[in-house]
Write an enzyme that holds these catalytic residues in place. Structure first.
Site, PDB file in Angstrom:
ATOM      1  N   HIS A 173      -4.183  -1.990  -4.509  1.00  9.66           N
ATOM      2  CA  HIS A 173      -5.797  -2.397  -4.158  1.00  9.66           C
ATOM      3  C   HIS A 173      -6.302  -2.263  -5.347  1.00  9.66           C
ATOM      4  O   HIS A 173      -7.568  -1.757  -5.265  1.00  9.66           O
ATOM      5  CB  HIS A 173      -5.978  -1.378  -3.200  1.00  9.66           C
ATOM      6  CG  HIS A 173      -5.279  -1.314  -1.569  1.00  9.66           C
ATOM      7  ND1 HIS A 173      -4.859  -2.522  -1.187  1.00  9.66           N
ATOM      8  CD2 HIS A 173      -4.681  -0.265  -1.204  1.00  9.66           C
ATOM      9  CE1 HIS A 173      -4.149  -1.991  -0.083  1.00  9.66           C
ATOM     10  NE2 HIS A 173      -3.966  -0.828   0.044  1.00  9.66           N
ATOM     11  N   SER A 230       0.920  -1.210  -0.084  1.00  8.66           N
ATOM     12  CA  SER A 230      -0.049  -0.095   0.199  1.00  8.66           C
ATOM     13  C   SER A 230       0.887   1.402   0.148  1.00  8.66           C
ATOM     14  O   SER A 230       1.664   1.632  -0.974  1.00  8.66           O
ATOM     15  CB  SER A 230      -0.897   0.186   0.936  1.00  8.66           C
ATOM     16  OG  SER A 230      -2.043   0.938   1.104  1.00  8.66           O
TER      17      SER A 230
END
Length: 238
Positions: free
Chosen positions: A164, A129
């Site tokens: 993501h 992330s």
């Protein structure tokens, strides 16, 4: 004088904070030739959240490595100790959270310069992330609430990163639109469960712990949405 060490970055779509099977973390550890690699977790993007630190320590203690944690919100190391610690690592593993806050805190402490130096000396730098976003020139982030292009990374990976890609609503279309409109440069898109290893700026390997999970190169093509090119990802585990 021997050849310069390879400069390597691993972009992760999973790991100890999201997966129980340890496949991506095992893959990360296997990228270093050290028999018991030193692995430093940097949880800046989460504000050095205690639960996140404990999760890392639980996952890496007892494995064939030497784990440590670099906290900056309750910093204990002076400048020389900080440099010595980071430059002694085989793997620097950066956690998720706010990419914008991570970069600001790193610059305040000079950690951005140390990360570049560690990378140039052959340490594998990696993360999930925000910990993937930070290495690139730019990224697609929710650090400011809505998904936003951020051209403020360390520049160890040319172009942009979007994590993501398959698991957060709006990510895919928003990133492709940003690349198509030139708000972000071409880049790397990661679905959850994949890992991408870049060596000297080039794609070396893609892996996946989840059947069907993909990584992509995303390029502008003159259309409203940028073009995706899937990368070959080797399955991990059975």
């Amino acid at each position: 004088m021997g050849p310069a060490p390879a400069r390597r970055v691993a972009l992760l779509g999973g790991g100890f904070s999201t997966d129980d099977d340890r496949l991506l973390d095992d893959w990360v550890l296997a990228q270093t030739p050290a028999p018991r690699p030193r692995v430093c977790f940097v949880p800046t993007a989460s504000g050095d959240a205690d639960a996140y630190v404990e999760q890392f320590l639980d996952a890496f203690h007892g494995r064939d490595c030497r784990p440590s944690v670099l906290r900056l919100f309750r910093r204990e190391l002076d400048d020389e100790e900080l440099r010595t610690h980071l430059l002694s690592q085989d793997v620097v593993y950066v956690g998720g959270g706010s990419t914008a806050n991570l970069l600001a805190v790193w610059r305040a402490h000079g950690v951005d310069r140390l990360m570049r130096e560690a990378h140039s000396r052959g340490a594998l730098v990696c993360g999930i992330s925000a910990g993937a976003n930070c290495w690139a020139d730019a990224c697609h982030t929710d650090s400011f609430g809505p998904l936003t292009p951020l051209r403020d990374g360390l520049g160890l990976v040319a172009g942009s990163v979007c994590p993501h890609y398959d698991s957060e609503p709006g990510r895919r279309a928003s990133y492709r639109t940003s690349v198509a409109q030139g708000r972000l440069p071409a880049g790397w898109a990661l679905e959850d469960g994949v890992g991408v290893l870049l060596e000297n700026g080039r794609f070396k390997e893609g892996v996946t712990r989840s059947r069907g999970s993909r990584a992509y190169r995303v390029f502008p093509n003159g259309a409203a949405l940028a073009e995706e090119r899937g990368l070959t990802c080797r399955p991990l585990g059975r």
